[in-house]
Write a protein that holds these residues in place. Structure first.
Motif, mmCIF file in Angstrom:
data_model
loop_
_atom_site.group_PDB
_atom_site.id
_atom_site.type_symbol
_atom_site.label_atom_id
_atom_site.label_comp_id
_atom_site.label_asym_id
_atom_site.label_seq_id
_atom_site.Cartn_x
_atom_site.Cartn_y
_atom_site.Cartn_z
ATOM 1 N N ARG A 159 48.758 40.145 52.180
ATOM 2 C CA ARG A 159 48.975 38.809 52.737
ATOM 3 C C ARG A 159 50.307 38.230 52.255
ATOM 4 N N ALA A 160 50.600 38.412 50.986
ATOM 5 C CA ALA A 160 51.884 37.913 50.465
ATOM 6 C C ALA A 160 53.051 38.683 51.082
ATOM 7 N N MET A 161 52.877 39.980 51.246
ATOM 8 C CA MET A 161 53.952 40.809 51.822
ATOM 9 C C MET A 161 54.214 40.485 53.289
ATOM 10 N N ALA A 162 53.186 39.965 53.971
ATOM 11 C CA ALA A 162 53.319 39.674 55.398
ATOM 12 C C ALA A 162 54.393 38.630 55.670
ATOM 13 N N MET A 163 54.701 37.831 54.669
ATOM 14 C CA MET A 163 55.750 36.818 54.828
ATOM 15 C C MET A 163 57.141 37.409 54.566
ATOM 16 N N ARG A 164 57.189 38.707 54.376
ATOM 17 C CA ARG A 164 58.449 39.436 54.155
ATOM 18 C C ARG A 164 59.284 38.825 53.028
ATOM 19 N N PRO A 165 58.670 38.694 51.847
ATOM 20 C CA PRO A 165 59.374 38.059 50.731
ATOM 21 C C PRO A 165 60.459 38.963 50.150
ATOM 22 N N GLN A 166 61.434 38.323 49.540
ATOM 23 C CA GLN A 166 62.451 39.074 48.787
ATOM 24 C C GLN A 166 61.991 39.286 47.357
ATOM 25 N N VAL A 167 61.127 38.357 46.911
ATOM 26 C CA VAL A 167 60.648 38.379 45.529
ATOM 27 C C VAL A 167 59.129 38.328 45.548
ATOM 28 N N MET A 168 58.497 39.179 44.750
ATOM 29 C CA MET A 168 57.042 39.113 44.587
ATOM 30 C C MET A 168 56.727 38.803 43.128
ATOM 31 N N LEU A 169 55.922 37.750 42.941
ATOM 32 C CA LEU A 169 55.489 37.352 41.600
ATOM 33 C C LEU A 169 54.001 37.657 41.467
ATOM 34 N N PHE A 170 53.635 38.340 40.403
ATOM 35 C CA PHE A 170 52.225 38.670 40.156
ATOM 36 C C PHE A 170 51.808 38.060 38.824
ATOM 37 N N ASP A 171 50.743 37.259 38.846
ATOM 38 C CA ASP A 171 50.266 36.673 37.590
ATOM 39 C C ASP A 171 48.918 37.297 37.218
ATOM 40 N N GLU A 172 48.957 38.275 36.350
ATOM 41 C CA GLU A 172 47.759 38.984 35.891
ATOM 42 C C GLU A 172 46.835 39.364 37.042
ATOM 43 N N PRO A 173 47.369 40.121 38.001
ATOM 44 C CA PRO A 173 46.602 40.391 39.226
ATOM 45 C C PRO A 173 45.372 41.256 39.016
ATOM 46 N N THR A 174 45.259 41.909 37.872
ATOM 47 C CA THR A 174 44.089 42.776 37.660
ATOM 48 C C THR A 174 43.133 42.227 36.603
ATOM 49 N N SER A 175 43.436 41.046 36.069
ATOM 50 C CA SER A 175 42.625 40.537 34.948
ATOM 51 C C SER A 175 41.205 40.148 35.333
ATOM 52 N N ALA A 176 41.004 39.820 36.621
ATOM 53 C CA ALA A 176 39.657 39.397 37.033
ATOM 54 C C ALA A 176 38.831 40.563 37.563
ATOM 55 N N LEU A 177 39.389 41.772 37.510
ATOM 56 C CA LEU A 177 38.722 42.923 38.137
ATOM 57 C C LEU A 177 37.893 43.716 37.143
ATOM 58 N N ASP A 178 36.823 44.310 37.661
ATOM 59 C CA ASP A 178 36.081 45.288 36.857
ATOM 60 C C ASP A 178 37.027 46.443 36.542
ATOM 61 N N PRO A 179 36.893 47.030 35.361
ATOM 62 C CA PRO A 179 37.841 48.056 34.914
ATOM 63 C C PRO A 179 38.067 49.185 35.921
ATOM 64 N N GLU A 180 37.000 49.590 36.623
ATOM 65 C CA GLU A 180 37.170 50.728 37.524
ATOM 66 C C GLU A 180 37.945 50.372 38.793
ATOM 67 N N LEU A 181 38.223 49.086 38.992
ATOM 68 C CA LEU A 181 38.954 48.656 40.193
ATOM 69 C C LEU A 181 40.420 48.341 39.906
ATOM 70 N N VAL A 182 40.787 48.390 38.635
ATOM 71 C CA VAL A 182 42.151 48.020 38.243
ATOM 72 C C VAL A 182 43.169 49.012 38.796
ATOM 73 N N GLY A 183 42.839 50.300 38.707
ATOM 74 C CA GLY A 183 43.787 51.363 39.074
ATOM 75 C C GLY A 183 44.283 51.279 40.506
ATOM 76 N N GLU A 184 43.368 50.966 41.437
ATOM 77 C CA GLU A 184 43.760 50.939 42.848
ATOM 78 C C GLU A 184 44.755 49.795 43.124
ATOM 79 N N VAL A 185 44.608 48.691 42.396
ATOM 80 C CA VAL A 185 45.522 47.565 42.585
ATOM 81 C C VAL A 185 46.877 47.886 41.929
ATOM 82 N N LEU A 186 46.834 48.482 40.761
ATOM 83 C CA LEU A 186 48.095 48.869 40.094
ATOM 84 C C LEU A 186 48.862 49.875 40.943
ATOM 85 N N ALA A 187 48.126 50.782 41.618
ATOM 86 C CA ALA A 187 48.795 51.792 42.449
ATOM 87 C C ALA A 187 49.553 51.130 43.602
ATOM 88 N N VAL A 188 48.937 50.108 44.189
ATOM 89 C CA VAL A 188 49.599 49.379 45.278
ATOM 90 C C VAL A 188 50.845 48.658 44.758
#
Ligand code: ADP
Ligand code: MG
Length: 251
Positions: A159-188
């Motif tokens: 959704r953030a990328m859809a606005m074609r940003p030049q800059v992407m800011l991530f604030d602890e994007p995996t902190s709310a995830l169960d441990p087994e779901l962290v990897g897929e988000v980090l890969a993206v």
């Protein structure tokens, strides 16, 4: 691409940022690490004009954040939305905050149409391309409640990328995830960071990610940038005592 100079930030009578200087080059990936309460989120939010600053300056791609030039004069800009859209900044938070009544694809293609006036069919096509890129082509018509946390966060990134940003800011994007779901988000995020041209700043506690993906690691403590350098320098051979103490506690 991002030029932060001498930034002070106060919340009421409490100062939380003290003369922060930070420069990020176009296309660079920077990870910000540091203890809870050290001002990482606040700093990120000031870049996006979600917070006003009390001293110093921030510019993104040569334009002062929070100001707009009109007839050769700078005017203070109150509305962060207009500001960040103009500057081309996308932000992803710990809480994904998808629109619950919209499908994944609608979440992704809504703002480009509503805010930027893009053609609806084109926005959908690009939205589907982005969902494919984050591995969710098969979930385009699913509602957020039917998606795992990791899938929801990947939709939020698309959704953030859809606005074609030049800059992407991530604030602890995996902190709310169960441990087994962290990897897929980090890969993206890794895929994104390695895409040419886009500038990425990530506040994270994922030291493995920082080591592998960051061009530069910035350590903050008590409202100041204490130390910065390559991942090898900061994570492998920190020079400041506070960096050493932090790393020995988290690694
Ligand atoms: P971090 O992201 O590194 O954990 P924050 O930027 O969230 O740190 O917080 C820095 C300091 O500012 C903390 O002391 C926090 O309690 C305080 N703070 C953050 N947001 C607010 C706010 N909206 N109002 C008052 N104090 C705040
Ligand atoms: Mg934070």
């Amino acid at each position: 691409m991002i030029d932060i100079q001498g930034v002070d930030k106060w919340y009421g009578s409490t100062q939380v940022l003290f003369g922060v200087d930070l420069q990020v080059a176009r296309g660079e990936t920077v990870c910000i690490i540091g203890p809870s309460g050290s001002g990482k989120s606040t700093l990120l939010r000031t870049v996006n004009h979600l917070e006003d600053i009390n001293a110093g300056s921030i510019s993104v791609d040569g334009q002062l954040v929070g100001y707009r030039e009109h007839n050769g004069r700078l005017h203070e800009l109150r509305e962060s939305e207009a500001c960040t859209q103009r500057l081309g900044i996308g932000m992803v938070f710990q809480q994904f905050n998808l629109f619950p009544h919209m499908t994944a694809l609608e979440n992704v293609s809504f703002a480009p149409v509503k805010v930027k006036g893009e053609n609806a069919a084109e926005a959908r096509a690009y939205g589907l391309e982005l969902l494919t890129r984050v591995g969710l082509a098969g979930k385009a018509n699913s509602y957020p409640s039917k998606l795992s946390g990791g899938q929801q966060q990947r939709v939020a990134i698309a959704r953030a990328m859809a606005m074609r940003p030049q800059v992407m800011l991530f604030d602890e994007p995996t902190s709310a995830l169960d441990p087994e779901l962290v990897g897929e988000v980090l890969a993206v995020m890794k895929d994104l960071a390695r895409t040419g041209g886009i500038t990425v700043v990530v506040v994270t506690h994922e030291m493995g990610f920082a080591r592998e993906v960051a061009d530069r690691v910035v350590f903050m403590d008590a409202g100041r940038v204490v130390e910065q350098g390559t991942p090898d320098e900061v994570l492998g051979n920190p020079t400041h005592e506070r960096t050493q103490a932090f790393l020995s506690a988290v690694l």
